[in-house]
Scaffold this motif. Structure first.
Motif, PDB file in Angstrom:
ATOM      1  N   VAL A 264       0.859  -1.193   0.000  1.00  0.00           N
ATOM      2  CA  VAL A 264       0.000   0.000   0.000  1.00  0.00           C
ATOM      3  C   VAL A 264       0.886   1.230   0.000  1.00  0.00           C
ATOM      4  O   VAL A 264       1.780   1.359   0.850  1.00  0.00           O
ATOM      5  N   LEU A 265       0.657   2.133  -0.957  1.00  0.00           N
ATOM      6  CA  LEU A 265       1.340   3.424  -0.979  1.00  0.00           C
ATOM      7  C   LEU A 265       0.337   4.490  -0.575  1.00  0.00           C
ATOM      8  O   LEU A 265      -0.621   4.773  -1.306  1.00  0.00           O
ATOM      9  N   GLU A 266       0.540   5.054   0.610  1.00  0.00           N
ATOM     10  CA  GLU A 266      -0.379   6.065   1.108  1.00  0.00           C
ATOM     11  C   GLU A 266      -0.311   7.331   0.252  1.00  0.00           C
ATOM     12  O   GLU A 266       0.649   7.554  -0.491  1.00  0.00           O
ATOM     13  N   ASP A 267      -1.348   8.145   0.360  1.00  0.00           N
ATOM     14  CA  ASP A 267      -1.466   9.355  -0.451  1.00  0.00           C
ATOM     15  C   ASP A 267      -0.200  10.196  -0.328  1.00  0.00           C
ATOM     16  O   ASP A 267       0.313  10.422   0.776  1.00  0.00           O
ATOM     17  N   PHE A 268       0.291  10.657  -1.491  1.00  0.00           N
ATOM     18  CA  PHE A 268       1.546  11.399  -1.534  1.00  0.00           C
ATOM     19  C   PHE A 268       1.236  12.853  -1.874  1.00  0.00           C
ATOM     20  O   PHE A 268       0.421  13.141  -2.762  1.00  0.00           O
ATOM     21  N   ALA A 269       1.873  13.755  -1.169  1.00  0.00           N
ATOM     22  CA  ALA A 269       1.538  15.175  -1.325  1.00  0.00           C
ATOM     23  C   ALA A 269       1.927  15.711  -2.698  1.00  0.00           C
ATOM     24  O   ALA A 269       1.139  16.400  -3.354  1.00  0.00           O
ATOM     25  N   GLU A 270       3.134  15.387  -3.162  1.00  0.00           N
ATOM     26  CA  GLU A 270       3.622  15.955  -4.417  1.00  0.00           C
ATOM     27  C   GLU A 270       4.421  14.906  -5.167  1.00  0.00           C
ATOM     28  O   GLU A 270       5.375  14.328  -4.646  1.00  0.00           O
ATOM     29  N   ILE A 271       4.036  14.631  -6.411  1.00  0.00           N
ATOM     30  CA  ILE A 271       4.682  13.588  -7.202  1.00  0.00           C
ATOM     31  C   ILE A 271       5.965  14.116  -7.822  1.00  0.00           C
ATOM     32  O   ILE A 271       5.997  15.205  -8.400  1.00  0.00           O
ATOM     33  N   ASP A 272       7.023  13.315  -7.700  1.00  0.00           N
ATOM     34  CA  ASP A 272       8.273  13.582  -8.418  1.00  0.00           C
ATOM     35  C   ASP A 272       8.195  12.805  -9.721  1.00  0.00           C
ATOM     36  O   ASP A 272       8.305  11.576  -9.731  1.00  0.00           O
ATOM     37  N   THR A 273       7.999  13.494 -10.813  1.00  0.00           N
ATOM     38  CA  THR A 273       7.798  12.816 -12.093  1.00  0.00           C
ATOM     39  C   THR A 273       9.067  12.165 -12.615  1.00  0.00           C
ATOM     40  O   THR A 273       9.005  11.303 -13.504  1.00  0.00           O
ATOM     41  N   LEU A 274      10.216  12.520 -12.088  1.00  0.00           N
ATOM     42  CA  LEU A 274      11.484  11.971 -12.559  1.00  0.00           C
ATOM     43  C   LEU A 274      11.989  10.822 -11.701  1.00  0.00           C
ATOM     44  O   LEU A 274      12.789  10.005 -12.154  1.00  0.00           O
ATOM     45  N   SER A 275      11.533  10.745 -10.458  1.00  0.00           N
ATOM     46  CA  SER A 275      12.030   9.741  -9.529  1.00  0.00           C
ATOM     47  C   SER A 275      10.861   8.940  -8.963  1.00  0.00           C
ATOM     48  O   SER A 275      10.089   9.458  -8.152  1.00  0.00           O
ATOM     49  N   PRO A 276      10.697   7.675  -9.386  1.00  0.00           N
ATOM     50  CA  PRO A 276       9.579   6.881  -8.881  1.00  0.00           C
ATOM     51  C   PRO A 276       9.620   6.708  -7.370  1.00  0.00           C
ATOM     52  O   PRO A 276      10.694   6.561  -6.771  1.00  0.00           O
ATOM     53  N   ARG A 277       8.468   6.719  -6.784  1.00  0.00           N
ATOM     54  CA  ARG A 277       8.358   6.470  -5.345  1.00  0.00           C
ATOM     55  C   ARG A 277       8.578   4.985  -5.037  1.00  0.00           C
ATOM     56  O   ARG A 277       9.109   4.628  -3.984  1.00  0.00           O
ATOM     57  N   LEU A 278       8.153   4.118  -5.958  1.00  0.00           N
ATOM     58  CA  LEU A 278       8.367   2.679  -5.806  1.00  0.00           C
ATOM     59  C   LEU A 278       8.665   2.075  -7.166  1.00  0.00           C
ATOM     60  O   LEU A 278       7.911   2.261  -8.120  1.00  0.00           O
ATOM     61  N   THR A 279       9.763   1.341  -7.225  1.00  0.00           N
ATOM     62  CA  THR A 279      10.115   0.575  -8.415  1.00  0.00           C
ATOM     63  C   THR A 279      10.196  -0.892  -8.029  1.00  0.00           C
ATOM     64  O   THR A 279      10.866  -1.251  -7.057  1.00  0.00           O
ATOM     65  N   MET A 280       9.487  -1.739  -8.776  1.00  0.00           N
ATOM     66  CA  MET A 280       9.508  -3.178  -8.527  1.00  0.00           C
ATOM     67  C   MET A 280       9.997  -3.879  -9.791  1.00  0.00           C
ATOM     68  O   MET A 280       9.439  -3.678 -10.881  1.00  0.00           O
ATOM     69  N   ILE A 281      11.023  -4.714  -9.635  1.00  0.00           N
ATOM     70  CA  ILE A 281      11.641  -5.403 -10.761  1.00  0.00           C
ATOM     71  C   ILE A 281      11.658  -6.899 -10.464  1.00  0.00           C
ATOM     72  O   ILE A 281      12.194  -7.332  -9.431  1.00  0.00           O
ATOM     73  N   ARG A 282      11.055  -7.674 -11.347  1.00  0.00           N
ATOM     74  CA  ARG A 282      10.999  -9.144 -11.206  1.00  0.00           C
ATOM     75  C   ARG A 282      10.451  -9.540  -9.827  1.00  0.00           C
ATOM     76  O   ARG A 282      10.986 -10.418  -9.154  1.00  0.00           O
ATOM     77  N   CYS A 283       9.393  -8.906  -9.429  1.00  0.00           N
ATOM     78  CA  CYS A 283       8.775  -9.196  -8.139  1.00  0.00           C
ATOM     79  C   CYS A 283       7.479  -9.998  -8.342  1.00  0.00           C
ATOM     80  O   CYS A 283       6.852  -9.938  -9.402  1.00  0.00           O
ATOM     81  N   LYS A 284       7.113 -10.720  -7.310  1.00  0.00           N
ATOM     82  CA  LYS A 284       5.903 -11.536  -7.353  1.00  0.00           C
ATOM     83  C   LYS A 284       5.055 -11.229  -6.127  1.00  0.00           C
ATOM     84  O   LYS A 284       5.519 -11.353  -4.994  1.00  0.00           O
ATOM     85  N   ILE A 285       3.818 -10.834  -6.367  1.00  0.00           N
ATOM     86  CA  ILE A 285       2.842 -10.631  -5.292  1.00  0.00           C
ATOM     87  C   ILE A 285       1.695 -11.597  -5.549  1.00  0.00           C
ATOM     88  O   ILE A 285       1.064 -11.555  -6.613  1.00  0.00           O
ATOM     89  N   HIS A 286       1.445 -12.470  -4.592  1.00  0.00           N
ATOM     90  CA  HIS A 286       0.488 -13.552  -4.841  1.00  0.00           C
ATOM     91  C   HIS A 286      -0.353 -13.820  -3.598  1.00  0.00           C
ATOM     92  O   HIS A 286       0.135 -13.788  -2.475  1.00  0.00           O
ATOM     93  N   ASN A 287      -1.646 -14.056  -3.838  1.00  0.00           N
ATOM     94  CA  ASN A 287      -2.548 -14.591  -2.820  1.00  0.00           C
ATOM     95  C   ASN A 287      -2.730 -13.639  -1.638  1.00  0.00           C
ATOM     96  O   ASN A 287      -2.473 -13.984  -0.486  1.00  0.00           O
ATOM     97  N   ALA A 288      -3.204 -12.448  -1.928  1.00  0.00           N
ATOM     98  CA  ALA A 288      -3.478 -11.459  -0.881  1.00  0.00           C
ATOM     99  C   ALA A 288      -4.960 -11.469  -0.541  1.00  0.00           C
ATOM    100  O   ALA A 288      -5.817 -11.647  -1.416  1.00  0.00           O
ATOM    101  N   ASP A 289      -5.267 -11.238   0.731  1.00  0.00           N
ATOM    102  CA  ASP A 289      -6.647 -11.187   1.191  1.00  0.00           C
ATOM    103  C   ASP A 289      -7.263  -9.812   0.963  1.00  0.00           C
ATOM    104  O   ASP A 289      -8.435  -9.594   1.235  1.00  0.00           O
ATOM    105  N   GLY A 290      -6.471  -8.869   0.463  1.00  0.00           N
ATOM    106  CA  GLY A 290      -6.944  -7.540   0.139  1.00  0.00           C
ATOM    107  C   GLY A 290      -6.417  -7.160  -1.238  1.00  0.00           C
ATOM    108  O   GLY A 290      -6.731  -7.809  -2.236  1.00  0.00           O
ATOM    109  N   TYR A 291      -5.600  -6.107  -1.295  1.00  0.00           N
ATOM    110  CA  TYR A 291      -5.020  -5.645  -2.547  1.00  0.00           C
ATOM    111  C   TYR A 291      -3.645  -6.274  -2.778  1.00  0.00           C
ATOM    112  O   TYR A 291      -2.931  -6.613  -1.835  1.00  0.00           O
ATOM    113  N   GLY A 292      -3.282  -6.356  -4.068  1.00  0.00           N
ATOM    114  CA  GLY A 292      -1.908  -6.692  -4.416  1.00  0.00           C
ATOM    115  C   GLY A 292      -1.039  -5.455  -4.242  1.00  0.00           C
ATOM    116  O   GLY A 292      -0.223  -5.375  -3.334  1.00  0.00           O
TER     117      GLY A 292
END
Length: 454
Positions: A264-292
């Motif tokens: 979960v990424l909580e609400d962010f005040a100001e987006i940096d368009t050049l620098s991602p807040r979260l980068t995921m590479i070759r990741c696996k999210i599986h079998n969540a009881d809520g959100y992925g």
């Protein structure tokens, strides 16, 4: 009155004869107990952590009662096993035994077994075993073997990261309490380790989280049912929450499974368009009881990632920037029918989405949802993707080179993948050789027959 007295006398005599029959006990060596199992094998547990309670029945199928002189653990109190026999506890301070247990004919007793194993001081899983010895009054000895594999682990409770910290461990890490908190300004780097989260534990990131070759899952190593280990049951731990102050998070080769809300990424005040807040590479999210992944007004990038089987949406984007390349969003959550979508994106805040070379599919006819409130600008583009959603024919800018999947297709939904086992809840989202989505998704190459067999 005399007839009533005579009836009472006859009834009492019958009861006394029945009690006498029930209370006869055999000393014949041929009269034996029957065990529900000769070996009781507990699931793998962590050292110093109590196991769940296991139970089995002991039956007397002979024509007389059987007395047990003693029931004892052969190794006494040396292994960590704890046993209760039909309400009588084998007291480890008194030699781990109990005396004078009776099992009447046709009756049975219930035996309960637990284990808290000491540290084994070894890197790998180690076997602990003992024998539960039943000494019959006849002199016959019967026994049941107790076995369990134990694993030394590092335990942490309410760990707070206040400065830059690297955690790398070949031993598993078991996380208790509220879990791990990364203070604002601090960087936690997790490498080459597996974290097992207890119920309600998770990670709260106020600073920065970096992961490389990490697995995060619940700490239950036992089974809910014979064919269902807890590791295939969703909702075992809380998941990861990135707070408003958290930035520049990078997760690589990381697997997150059986959480509530995985990321979960909580609400962010100001987006940096050049620098991602979260980068995921070759990741696996599986079998969540809520959100992925649930992202509010954030800049995120997902590359070669698998987001699969979530009670809510696999990926939900409420405003912000998102770049999705070579990802598989597969919504085959098995535990409820009213599951979420594979992808939801919304103009909760200004939204820009680019999705390319990806597979977005699931059980339902439409697993791609756009939520518009007409309050913010929303721009999106899908290029070279397979989408399970009604075809959009009049927009060649937002949709380019799309395979529009429908339930009428010969190969569709779960048929794209190597394994969708809805009975034992096993999944492999590599592409099957018959898939029409070759070159797309997080595993763009089709598995060979040899790889599938392995």
């Amino acid at each position: 009155m005399k007839q009533l007295c005579l009836y009472v006398i006859i009834l009492l005599a019958g009861l006394m004869m029945a009690c006498s029959d029930n209370d006869s006990f055999s000393t014949s060596r041929s009269d034996l107990l029957t065990f529900e199992a000769d070996t009781i094998e507990l699931d793998t547990i962590f050292s110093t952590v109590a196991s769940p309670t296991y139970a089995f029945w002991v039956f007397n199928h002979s024509s007389d009662g059987i007395r047990l002189s003693t029931i004892r653990l052969k190794k006494g109190n040396q292994t960590g096993f704890r046993v209760n026999v039909d309400g009588s506890y084998l007291d480890n301070t008194m030699g781990s035994l109990v005396n004078d247990i009776e099992v009447r004919k046709g009756d049975s007793i219930h035996v309960f077994v637990e284990l808290t194993a000491p540290e084994n001081k070894q890197q790998d899983v180690q076997l602990i075993e003992d024998d539960l010895v039943f000494q019959l009054e006849s002199g016959v000895v019967q026994q049941v073997n107790l076995r369990c594999y134990t694993w030394d682990a590092i335990s942490v409770t309410n760990l707070t990261i206040e400065s830059d910290t690297v955690i790398e461990s070949s031993k598993p890490m078991v996380v208790y309490g509220e879990g791990i908190k990364v203070d604002s300004g601090a960087v936690l780097t997790l490498r080459n380790t597996t974290l097992y989260f207890h119920d309600n534990a998770g990670i709260n990131v106020g600073g920065t989280l970096k992961t490389e070759n990490v697995t995060m899952r619940g700490d239950r190593l036992d089974h809910m049912f014979e064919n269902l280990p807890y590791d295939r049951v969703s909702g075992q731990w809380r998941g990861i929450s990135f707070e408003r102050t958290s930035t520049q998070n990078v997760m690589t080769d990381t697997e997150i499974r059986n959480a509530v809300d995985a990321v979960v990424l909580e609400d962010f005040a100001e987006i940096d368009t050049l620098s991602p807040r979260l980068t995921m590479i070759r990741c696996k999210i599986h079998n969540a009881d809520g959100y992925g992944v649930l992202s509010y007004n954030s800049n995120i990038g997902l590359y070669y990632c698998q987001l699969s089987n979530t009670a809510n949406d696999c990926l939900a984007l409420y405003g912000g920037y998102a770049n999705i390349e070579y990802c598989t969003l597969a919504q085959f959550y098995p535990f409820i029918a009213n599951r979420g979508a594979a992808l939801v994106f919304s103009d909760y805040a200004p939204m820009r989405l680019k999705c390319s070379n990806s597979i977005i599919t699931g059980y339902e006819n439409d697993v791609v949802m756009v939520e518009r409130n007409d309050t913010n600008l929303i721009r999106y583009q899908f290029v070279d993707c397979l989408l399970r959603t009604p075809a959009v024919k009049d927009d060649t800018i937002s949709f380019k080179q799309i395979i529009w999947e429908t339930p009428k297709d010969t190969i569709q939904g779960k048929q794209h993948f190597v394994l969708i086992d809805e009975k034992d809840f096993k999944y492999d989202f590599h592409l099957d050789s018959l898939s029409t989505a070759k070159g797309k998704g997080c595993y763009p190459e089709v598995k060979t027959q040899k790889e599938e067999q392995e």
